[in-house]
Enzyme design. Sequence first.
Site, PDB file in Angstrom:
ATOM      1  N   PHE D  49      40.883 119.070  25.428  1.00 55.34           N
ATOM      2  CA  PHE D  49      40.058 118.751  24.253  1.00 55.34           C
ATOM      3  C   PHE D  49      39.642 120.051  23.566  1.00 55.34           C
ATOM      4  O   PHE D  49      39.249 121.006  24.237  1.00 55.34           O
ATOM      5  CB  PHE D  49      38.829 117.949  24.672  1.00 55.34           C
ATOM      6  CG  PHE D  49      39.164 116.589  25.208  1.00 55.34           C
ATOM      7  CD1 PHE D  49      39.319 115.512  24.353  1.00 55.34           C
ATOM      8  CD2 PHE D  49      39.349 116.394  26.569  1.00 55.34           C
ATOM      9  CE1 PHE D  49      39.641 114.244  24.842  1.00 55.34           C
ATOM     10  CE2 PHE D  49      39.669 115.132  27.072  1.00 55.34           C
ATOM     11  CZ  PHE D  49      39.818 114.057  26.206  1.00 55.34           C
ATOM     12  N   GLU D  50      39.672 120.042  22.250  1.00 47.77           N
ATOM     13  CA  GLU D  50      39.582 121.326  21.554  1.00 47.77           C
ATOM     14  C   GLU D  50      38.283 122.085  21.746  1.00 47.77           C
ATOM     15  O   GLU D  50      38.269 123.295  21.607  1.00 47.77           O
ATOM     16  CB  GLU D  50      39.897 121.157  20.062  1.00 47.77           C
ATOM     17  CG  GLU D  50      38.864 120.388  19.283  1.00 47.77           C
ATOM     18  CD  GLU D  50      39.250 120.262  17.812  1.00 47.77           C
ATOM     19  OE1 GLU D  50      39.928 119.281  17.504  1.00 47.77           O
ATOM     20  OE2 GLU D  50      38.894 121.111  17.002  1.00 47.77           O
ATOM     21  N   PHE D  51      37.193 121.425  22.065  1.00 49.92           N
ATOM     22  CA  PHE D  51      35.949 122.182  22.233  1.00 49.92           C
ATOM     23  C   PHE D  51      35.751 122.728  23.640  1.00 49.92           C
ATOM     24  O   PHE D  51      34.728 123.320  23.935  1.00 49.92           O
ATOM     25  CB  PHE D  51      34.738 121.375  21.758  1.00 49.92           C
ATOM     26  CG  PHE D  51      34.687 121.281  20.272  1.00 49.92           C
ATOM     27  CD1 PHE D  51      34.326 122.385  19.520  1.00 49.92           C
ATOM     28  CD2 PHE D  51      35.051 120.123  19.612  1.00 49.92           C
ATOM     29  CE1 PHE D  51      34.311 122.328  18.136  1.00 49.92           C
ATOM     30  CE2 PHE D  51      35.043 120.059  18.222  1.00 49.92           C
ATOM     31  CZ  PHE D  51      34.669 121.161  17.487  1.00 49.92           C
TER      32      PHE D  51
END
Lengths: 309, 309, 252, 252
Positions: D49-51
């Site tokens: 997940f990008e965060f």
Amino acid sequence: MSDSGTYELIQPFDLEDFRAHNRKKTKALTSKLMSESDAVSRFIKDGDYIGIELYGTVRCPMSITREIIRQRFKRLRMAGQGVLEIDMMAAANCIKALDWTYIGLEVYGVSNSMRRGVESGYIEKVVEWSNAAIAWRFKAAAMGVPFLPTRSMLGTDTFKYSSAKSINCPFTGKKVCLLPALILDTGIIHVNRADKYGNCQIDGISGFAAEMSRASKNLIISAEEIIDTDEIRKAPEKTIIPYYLVDAVVHAPFGSHPGEMVNCYERDEKHLKMYFEAAKSEETVKTYLDKWVYGMKNNEEYLNAIFPK
Amino acid sequence: MSDSGTYELIQPFDLEDFRAHNRKKTKALTSKLMSESDAVSRFIKDGDYIGIELYGTVRCPMSITREIIRQRFKRLRMAGQGVLEIDMMAAANCIKALDWTYIGLEVYGVSNSMRRGVESGYIEKVVEWSNAAIAWRFKAAAMGVPFLPTRSMLGTDTFKYSSAKSINCPFTGKKVCLLPALILDTGIIHVNRADKYGNCQIDGISGFAAEMSRASKNLIISAEEIIDTDEIRKAPEKTIIPYYLVDAVVHAPFGSHPGEMVNCYERDEKHLKMYFEAAKSEETVKTYLDKWVYGMKNNEEYLNAIFPK
Amino acid sequence: MQYSPNELLICLAARMMEDNSTAFIGTGIPMLAASLAQKLYSPNLVPVFEFGGTGAILEKLPLAVGDMRTFNKALHASGICDIMETAQRGIIEYGFLGGAQIDCYGNLNSTVIGSQSKPKVRLPGSGGANDVGSHCWKTIILMQHDTRRFMPKIDFVTTPGFLTGPGAREKAGLPKETGPYRVVTTLAVMDFEPKSKRMRLIATNPGVTVGDVVKNTGFELLMAEKIQRNEPPQEKELHALRDEIDKDRLYI
Amino acid sequence: MQYSPNELLICLAARMMEDNSTAFIGTGIPMLAASLAQKLYSPNLVPVFEFGGTGAILEKLPLAVGDMRTFNKALHASGICDIMETAQRGIIEYGFLGGAQIDCYGNLNSTVIGSQSKPKVRLPGSGGANDVGSHCWKTIILMQHDTRRFMPKIDFVTTPGFLTGPGAREKAGLPKETGPYRVVTTLAVMDFEPKSKRMRLIATNPGVTVGDVVKNTGFELLMAEKIQRNEPPQEKELHALRDEIDKDRLYI
């Protein structure tokens, strides 16, 4: 207005090759536990460019270093920010070329082994960098980019005898130094804790472990303690090196001896002094290596000799 | 072979000015505790370029956002990676220019407030970037360098309508995109814990808090909990934002409401739906703002209305 | 009271460390000086160590720039990139440097005696010195003082002082208004004359004459209008150093 | 069994997620597909997940790309730079993308309808899409299929597909051997013909004819030699989706 350091890169980089290599590495959770001997023989070959992460004598992967010497590599190339481990490898004539930032014995003075190696010409090439520059070169590789800019090194001979370049910034017009990515054939890092897949935790400060681990095509981890993956999953923010970067996990209690390990043990000052005394001449350091490195089959034997029962 | 995005930088950067500013900030341990109202009025003025750190509705500094709206700024410039907070600020006509990456309501669709702002021309300038590009622009500022290279954005209209540049890499000859540093006048970050000096801890993932905090000339922290500095000193590796970066520390329990806060509370889906419903038209969103923002003196009053005793 | 040359250097350096300021602390004398300063003069000195420790309380003398004592009860423990970038952003006021050779512009050599490719003596290299000398606002140089070290032309510029003189740092791309601030030696304290950026004697150590300093300096030394005299180490300083900070006498 | 267009998309995407592979997961359908894949087909799928979340166990459906569920029992929790750099280094195999418009080279628009400076409809913008489409080895595009979306010329290239055709990605500086891999729609599945890099029909969805797909595509679609038929959502898939993954029916 652009300028270049005089040296060619000791370790030219190819981001596409690095990406292809990273793609091929397994993303499966498979055990990578093995001995120092297997880790070194499987993931280092003579002529390779390697890097060792540490801060002076702190958290230095000495059990792996001794195994490298034991396997009698002769032409390694290295990124040199080091104390004990690099002095020892120089004493054993393992090194042919170096990206050099600081190599010395801290309060115990200059590294005589390195002096002998460089002044005799056995070490064929030395390229200069600052500490931050080497760390940022790892960071460039870790980011997957060809270079990082910095305002270090400008105007000095450190720049002139490096492989850095300078350009005028396309945004500001001002001069800025560009540091080329440094992708290691093999990186070696000692950590407090790892699971068998290679998820790693380090206590306290983390030096350049995050950057170097991500800049390594192959990565050997030695760990004071092997923990269960459930422990990793309980506190994923503590994972500084995720498993998919790792190729070998070596269980190495007292792996940094005679140096220290944060939260585990302090330096063995007596042994260090003995070594540094020995390192003053080629003959005495040979005697040390014969006893403490070549004379020991593996790290277990070394530890039994250090801590007799 | 070099190329430039069409737009001028909304927020031109000056590294020397940033260094001078950072030098002047106090390094003493002095309490920075204050209210939302004081933090916003002291550290933001109309026309400033601000940034808000968050991931969607998660860990979003909503109590500070509401205070910004309450103080009726009209010409803010912003880095826009946002959901709820930026929709609300657009609805309140606070924004004049944007470095835009993603602004939308995630599963609830497009941001109608932003659409109205941009399509009507009230928001005068929108410059395009990718998510990573904005984060790397903060990282460039955090590193104190004028730009960072990336292989994002190349070949697209996202590049063409940005303020990025591309050059041929001086080491490889290949094309690479350069992202200019983004130094904020004021950054705003909501954290799990802070001491009164501004040493901050965040649980779990950390988004772009480390980078944005270091890219901010002024930094407003809101925290779910204020802890003693002894707690900070017990685990200094948990400090993600050190005190010397921070100008204001606001104690804001439920500071991310109606969004969620890791380890503290989940989203208030009912309130969110109510807001997103209201945001569909200018009139209904005005009614929402009148009641929940302008109609509340401060965050305490808001929380008393949300959680009636 | 008797004292060694190192003890004098430590005391002179400690007295320069301002309270509530950030200072980059390297191995050896700077560590002792920072410990002494926190104890006697600047309880809120913020020591910064290059491998990641910020704001430690120096209860025990660190032996290496990355040991546990460098982040003892610290406010922040990160890594070398974070720290060096913090310096690059202008957060760190003081840096302490040593070297084997120095010239009149405060340029330092810690890399090599002779030529880089065929060295007569290979030295430890830059380490963090080039970075500290590039990014910190004020660098304080600690050295032994003799003509083999204070030279008209040094063999290698590891760390930038004022390079070739006024304007040269800025032209090279180094940050504005940075550079060497003081040179503290076994004989004296020097600063750099603001216009010419050349080294200038401002104070002599106890028992040292201006002539002694000049004789041991291999280039022309500018003279301040009034040359001060440095105070010798005081009893409370020596007591703190010998009986508390370096009880095992590793350095002194 | 009855199913919705979204349920079909979710099932088709879930079946493409390989075990022991890394996949960038965005909000919405990719989250449902990853949850379904972990449950039925690929228990060792590594969602990214990008965060900052890597290797989470998707016990509860994430609602946002940074919520607690994205790092539930995860192997690593870092931040957006670390994740995007991991993609830039070539670690992440799959990425899932959506968009408002797509052309025959798989270029995607999620920025604007009309002109960027005077938009007719302002869309949410790139977000991580441009990065995912630049760095992941294989991007899988999920879309509704009609001629307003499948267009000969899109208004804005937010995310690179094969740009103007063979060799264009490499010439632009994008990483080698990356690009769109599949386009999964409410009507069909397409790949990209290796030489021309143009979109090619390889499979139709249940009840959909080749003619339906052609009619709803605004550019000339290449045809695979043999066009497969996609299996409809199966009972175990729908059961897992409806009764376990999205019990509250937020998405389906």
